[in-house]
Motif scaffolding. Structure first.
Motif, PDB file in Angstrom:
ATOM      1  N   UNK B 130       0.805  -1.225   0.000  1.00 10.59           N
ATOM      2  CA  UNK B 130       0.000   0.000   0.000  1.00 10.59           C
ATOM      3  C   UNK B 130       0.838   1.275   0.000  1.00 10.59           C
ATOM      4  N   UNK B 131       2.171   1.136   0.001  1.00 16.61           N
ATOM      5  CA  UNK B 131       3.020   2.337  -0.002  1.00 16.61           C
ATOM      6  C   UNK B 131       3.147   2.905  -1.420  1.00 16.61           C
ATOM      7  N   UNK B 132       3.333   4.234  -1.515  1.00 22.66           N
ATOM      8  CA  UNK B 132       3.611   4.787  -2.846  1.00 22.66           C
ATOM      9  C   UNK B 132       4.948   4.253  -3.365  1.00 22.66           C
ATOM     10  N   UNK B 133       5.030   3.997  -4.646  1.00 26.16           N
ATOM     11  CA  UNK B 133       6.256   3.427  -5.216  1.00 26.16           C
ATOM     12  C   UNK B 133       7.433   4.378  -5.057  1.00 26.16           C
ATOM     13  N   UNK B 134       7.153   5.691  -4.941  1.00 27.84           N
ATOM     14  CA  UNK B 134       8.243   6.657  -4.814  1.00 27.84           C
ATOM     15  C   UNK B 134       9.020   6.473  -3.516  1.00 27.84           C
TER      16      UNK B 134
END
Lengths: 221, 210, 245, 56
Positions: B130-134
């Protein structure tokens, strides 16, 4: 067809995220239109006469400013290779990206046009042909624009080039869009102008698909 | 190991490639059967990436052809593209999207047979879905890119420097992933400098320019 | 080595043909244009309506014809390059664009100068002038795109796609501009093509047009030779860079 | 002669038209020829360099 919809949904989602294209393009559209009364003066009669022209020309510019990133990011992060390697033909990939581009630029511009028309004292007769014209013309702007965006991939100063390549090709879209409004104001039949605008859209569909796919293959070579 | 006796799936015939007036390679022949692996070696700019792109169909060879189950992959690319999973220099990730959404898009687009959750499991990124890929480190982004291949077992994996930015533990994980892929009848072709443990792999060394 | 020979084959043939054609084209261009100039400036009688301004026609009209002819040639070359990958077609198309742009500029400027005494203004948003202006923009785009890449060949291929797209659009643009122009009914319409042209005016016009065409061939041959050299220079420079590495 | 130069009162239209045409077309010719000469020079230098590196 599900690969097609997946791609459209991804591009729309990317553009509507915070800091995405969609809001910036719409902001550009509204601000540029708001500049005209400063430039030509607030005279309602003058503004009303040139309102449709202002809205159309600004719609062209709004389409241009968001084109540079249409394929560039996908090229830079390697996505374009994968899009090209899918079983879906590259021509359809181009059309999917054009559809997404229209959904986040052309469609909101069309929907905002009546509000802008009101601010510029547009004649009530002109609303319908303006909006129908934009609804048919803005997809053509995305399609023809995609040709320019794919041609400048890998070029130096690519962003600045797009306008030079694409704006001359936009002239028919602009002319038939405007002529529908002019016909309505002169009390003449509007339908022929709308039909030609539709024909321009129909011509630009295969043109963008083939020329765009050809240019993308070139960029990945 | 004689691949011809085991009904090869992928055959390269006298492949040649020329870029910017420079010959990269010429007359390459090889055949790979299900379960085979081919490791490309050679110095920088020796044509490893170009060979992978030629095999994938992104680059036109100057001469020669690539056959997948007997069909020319240029003339009849549909089957080849359905079986092909390509990992290039780029990770093909959008930093604005979450880890799960990134993989989810490619799974839908490439019609992967494994779910994104299973693929994330294979590269050990499930806990970050669920984390942003950035927010991911370079190594984690590379693993996420590998998860895209993990979602598509059974076909042919083309990997360009898959170990770049990976730590030692992840390299081992990748070895295991490739081994499992081959055990399931997949083919792996990879370009790599480092000694990634790929058992019983054929080695093709490029870079001897005439 | 065979592929190197192959790539040299057509340029070598070009050099041979060019060596034969070039002197003839040069002589024709000088002779016809010289002839046409004297004819147009001295012997053609002044027009009964437009007086001596009609003499502008002898440079304006051939330039306008050449501006369209050049684009048509470029489009055909680009199609043949995209389909048959004929390397010389790419070079010829690239070499054509600046020539076309030059003829278009001539047509625009002389048209504008001619407009002052006939329409009373240097610029009229007349259907013809406007579509020539758009053609000028297309040439500019083509030249900018073909020079925008570090790799000349990439630029050539992108420009070829643009030339074909532009060629498909040109009739639509021309039609739309005419439509737009009739819709707006320009204020002053003194058409230069009103009365059918008298043969005393037609002949020098044709001589001039033939001269311009010969001049176009001269320029094209020079520029193709130059493009061939530029390509060879790039190959040699790459070799040196590769050897240095 | 003066009448010829006067162009029936339209000297300001006719002569600039021919002048501009001459300047642009001859200008492009001169520019193309100079570009050709420059490239020929550069090419000769590169070929010579190559010869030298082949047979030192």
């Amino acid at each position: 067809m599900s690969a097609f919809t997946a791609l459209v949904r991804r591009d729309v989602a990317l553009a509507t995220r915070r800091g995405g294209e969609a809001a910036l393009t719409l902001g550009f559209f509204v601000i540029t239109i708001a500049l005209f009364p400063f430039g030509v003066g607030p005279d309602p009669e003058l503004l009303g006469r040139i309102a449709a022209g202002i809205i159309w020309v600004t719609a062209l510019l709004a389409a241009i400013v968001s084109l540079d990133r249409l394929f560039r990011q996908d090229l830079e992060d390697g996505s374009l290779d994968l899009l090209a390697l899918s079983p879906m033909p590259l021509e359809l990939v181009v059309l999917a990206k054009c559809l997404a581009h229209w959904l986040v630029t052309g469609l909101p511009v069309t929907l905002l046009a009546p509000v802008m028309g009101m601010m510029l004292q547009l004649d009530p007769e002109a609303y319908a042909p303006l909006i129908i014209g934009l609804a048919l013309g803005t997809p053509a702007l995305s399609l023809v624009g995609a040709i320019g965006a794919s041609l400048v991939l890998g070029a130096r100063r690519g962003g600045a080039l797009i306008g030079l390549l694409v704006l001359p090709l936009y002239i028919p879209v602009l002319i038939f869009g405007i002529s529908a409004v002019e016909a309505a104001l002169a009390g003449l039949p509007v339908l022929p102008h709308i039909l030609i605008e539709g024909a321009v859209l129909v011509v630009s569909l295969p043109l963008a698909a083939f020329a765009g796919a050809g240019a993308l293959r070139l960029a990945m070579d | 190991m004689d691949p011809d006796s085991r009904n090869p799936a992928l055959i390269a015939q006298s492949l040649s490639c020329e870029r910017g007036g420079r010959h990269l390679f010429a007359g390459l022949d090889f055949a790979l059967a299900p379960g085979d692996a081919l490791v490309l070696r050679g110095p920088n700019a020796s044509g490893k990436s170009s060979l992978l792109r030629v095999l994938a169909g992104l680059l036109e060879p100057t001469e020669g052809q690539v056959l997948w189950h007997g069909k020319d992959t240029r003339e009849d690319p549909a089957d080849w593209r359905r079986s092909l999973a390509f990992l290039g220099h780029g990770t093909a990730l959008k930093p604005q999207f979450s880890v799960g959404d990134n993989l989810g898009f490619w799974s839908r687009f490439e019609q992967a047979s494994r779910t994104p959750a299973e693929a994330l499991e294979a590269v050990g990124l499930s806990h970050l879905a669920d984390l942003p890929a950035s927010m991911l480190s370079a190594g984690q982004q590379r693993r996420l890119a590998l998860a895209r291949l993990a979602a598509r077992p059974g076909g042919c994996w083309l990997m360009d420097e898959p170990t770049v930015t990976l730590d030692a533990a992840s390299v081992e994980q990748l070895s295991a992933m490739i081994a499992q892929h081959r055990a399931e009848g997949g083919i792996a072709i990879l370009a790599t400098h480092e000694d990634l443990a790929v058992e019983n792999a054929a080695v093709l060394t490029l870079g001897v320019r005439s | 080595m065979p592929s190197l020979l192959h790539s040299l084959a057509s340029p070598a043939r070009f050099q041979r043909i060019s060596a034969h054609v070039f002197p003839w084209a040069a002589v024709l261009a000088t002779g016809l244009i010289g002839c046409g100039l004297v004819w147009a400036l001295v012997f053609v009688p002044p027009d009964y309506q437009q007086g001596d301004t009609v003499r502008v026609m002898y440079v304006h009209v051939p330039a306008a014809w050449m501006s369209m002819f050049c684009y048509a040639v470029m489009a055909v070359l680009s199609v043949s390059f995209l389909i048959w990958k004929h390397a010389l077609a790419d070079l010829a198309a690239r070499a054509s664009a600046p020539i076309g742009a030059a003829f278009t500029t001539v047509a625009l400027i002389t048209g504008s100068l001619w407009g002052k005494p006939t329409w009373g203004t240097y610029w009229e948003w007349d259907a013809r002038l406007t579509s020539v202006l758009v053609l000028f923009f297309l040439y500019l785009g083509h030249m900018a795109l073909s020079n925008a890449f570090d790799d000349r060949e990439r630029g050539g291929r992108a420009a070829a796609i643009l030339a074909v797209v532009g060629a498909i659009n040109l009739p639509i643009i021309k039609f739309s501009v005419e439509w737009w122009n009739t819709l707006h009914q320009p204020a002053s319409v003194l058409r230069m093509d009103g009365p059918t042209i008298h043969s005393s005016m037609l002949w020098p016009l044709l001589v001039m047009a033939a001269g311009f065409t010969a001049f176009y061939v001269v320029l094209l041959l020079i520029r193709i030779r130059s493009e061939l050299m530029a390509r060879r220079i790039e190959v040699l420079q790459r070799h040196r860079a590769a050897e240095g590495a | 002669m003066a009448a010829f130069l006067d162009m029936g009162g339209y000297a300001a239209t006719v002569w600039p038209s021919y002048g501009v045409t001459a300047v642009i077309l001859i200008g492009l010719l001169v520019f193309s020829l100079r570009q050709l000469a420059k490239r020929r020079e550069q090419l000769d230098a590169l070929e010579a360099e190559r010869e030298r590196s082949r047979n030192p």
